[in-house]
Design a protein around this motif. Structure first.
Motif: not given
Length: 377
Positions: A68-87
């Motif tokens: 949230l503090t980095l600006g994540a929100g609607p119309d934004r993308v966050v890149i996440v590894p596919t190999l990770t825990f669901a959290a």
């Protein structure tokens, strides 16, 4: 008589934790926040070389607030590894942003930096805004930050390091949890140290830390009455749980040493077995949180699943590596850049009991069961 089950990574607590908790209770600080929380934040920040730390009631909460503090929100993308825990992916969805899954390096399980570079370039060409990249330090080993950080910096994208599994690990002499614009730790019951449930966000950015601290306490303004201009969250850590964490942190190096010793026993058992390797073997900064073996069934003559069943029948818990996020039903249709590496690790990897609380008899029992399985094959 049924043997007691040996679990994957149970909490390792003892008399020191008892002393700290008793002291916290006697102090009268039994509600969230208090002197133990302040001290725990200072202890962890000092150990990792970070300027600021904000203790939360889970690692997931810390991820959420960091995004949230980095600006994540609607119309934004966050890149996440596919190999990770669901959290990791869940926290992105909480903000309204869209996760974009990127596959892993097959040798380490950490995010594939070359593929990440391609994805960032593609999203830039498409004119899409990327709020953050969340590398995850898988199974206690740091991602390849020497390559990853310059790639993200060139793209103008902040890095939120998910070091939930990696406290005590390092990369080129730099502590896990000290990379990126901010980082997150987890103190869940199965982690290398625990506060029962808890987490922490760390950063060198004073404004970011202040914002996270504000949002974590229901976004309450500093006035005598209860006034709010933002939606906040009840995300702060209990003073009593922080006391457990302070005791655990004192014992961290010894607990890592016990996990290292167990890893060496496993390495010895599998050293001459064809088709079997230890995931990420040889990383000098490993914290040995979990030992994962990767089995090529065609070379070994047996599969990871067969060993899992054999150990389960002997009341020894194992677990596959994380099911990739792009295969999760809840994320059906989410964009992903995959090579098949995470899927292969999911199919062929097996996590072995790795807890520092295991006594010598339990270690011997696990190693004997593995050696007996291998002998039978």
């Amino acid at each position: 008589m049924t043997s007691e089950t040996i679990h994957l990574s149970p909490p390792d607590v003892g008399s020191l934790e008892e002393q700290y908790v008793l002291s916290a209770i006697r102090s009268g600080w039994v509600a969230p926040l208090g002197p133990e929380v302040d001290a725990f934040e200072s202890d962890v920040a000092r150990r990792l070389g970070r300027a600021y730390a904000v203790a939360t009631n889970s690692g997931t909460a810390a991820l959420h607030l960091g995004l949230l503090t980095l600006g994540a929100g609607p119309d934004r993308v966050v890149i996440v590894p596919t190999l990770t825990f669901a959290a990791t992916a869940n926290a992105v969805v909480y903000t309204g942003a869209r996760p974009f899954f990127v596959d892993c390096d097959p040798l380490t399980g950490n995010i594939d930096v070359g593929l990440l570079h391609e994805v960032l370039a593609r999203l830039h060409r498409e004119g899409r805004q990327v709020a953050a990249v969340i590398p995850v330090d898988m199974f206690g080993r740091c991602a390849d930050y020497e390559r990853l950080l310059p790639v993200c910096a060139a793209a103008g994208v902040p890095v939120l390091e998910d070091a939930a599994e990696a406290l005590g690990a390092s990369r080129t002499g730099q502590a896990a949890g000290s990379f990126g614009h901010a980082s997150v730790l987890s103190f869940n019951g199965n982690k290398i140290i625990t506060t029962s449930g808890g987490g922490m966000l760390l950063t060198d950015d004073a404004a970011l830390a202040t914002r996270v601290r504000y949002l974590a306490t229901q976004a309450r303004l500093p006035v005598a009455h209860y006034e709010h201009t933002d939606i906040g969250y009840n995300y702060r850590l209990s003073n009593i749980l922080a006391a457990i964490g302070r005791a655990q942190l004192q014992r961290l190096d010894a607990m890592i040493g016990r996990r290292r010793d167990l890893r060496e026993l496993y390495a010895k058992s599998f050293a001459s077995v064809p088709g079997v390797r230890l995931l990420g073997e040889g990383d000098p900064g490993d914290n040995f949180w979990l030992t994962v073996i990767v089995v090529n069934p065609h070379e070994a003559g047996w599969s990871a699943g067969e060993l899992a069943c054999y150990l389960r029948d002997r009341h020894i818990e194992t677990r596959p590596v994380w099911m990739p996020m792009h295969l999760q039903p809840v994320h059906a249709g989410v964009e992903a850049a995959v090579t098949g590496a995470a899927e292969r690790l999911f199919a062929t990897g097996l996590t072995l009991p790795s807890g520092s609380a295991m006594n010598e008899a339990q270690r011997a029992r696990v190693v004997h069961a593995i050696d007996s399985f291998l002998a039978s094959r």
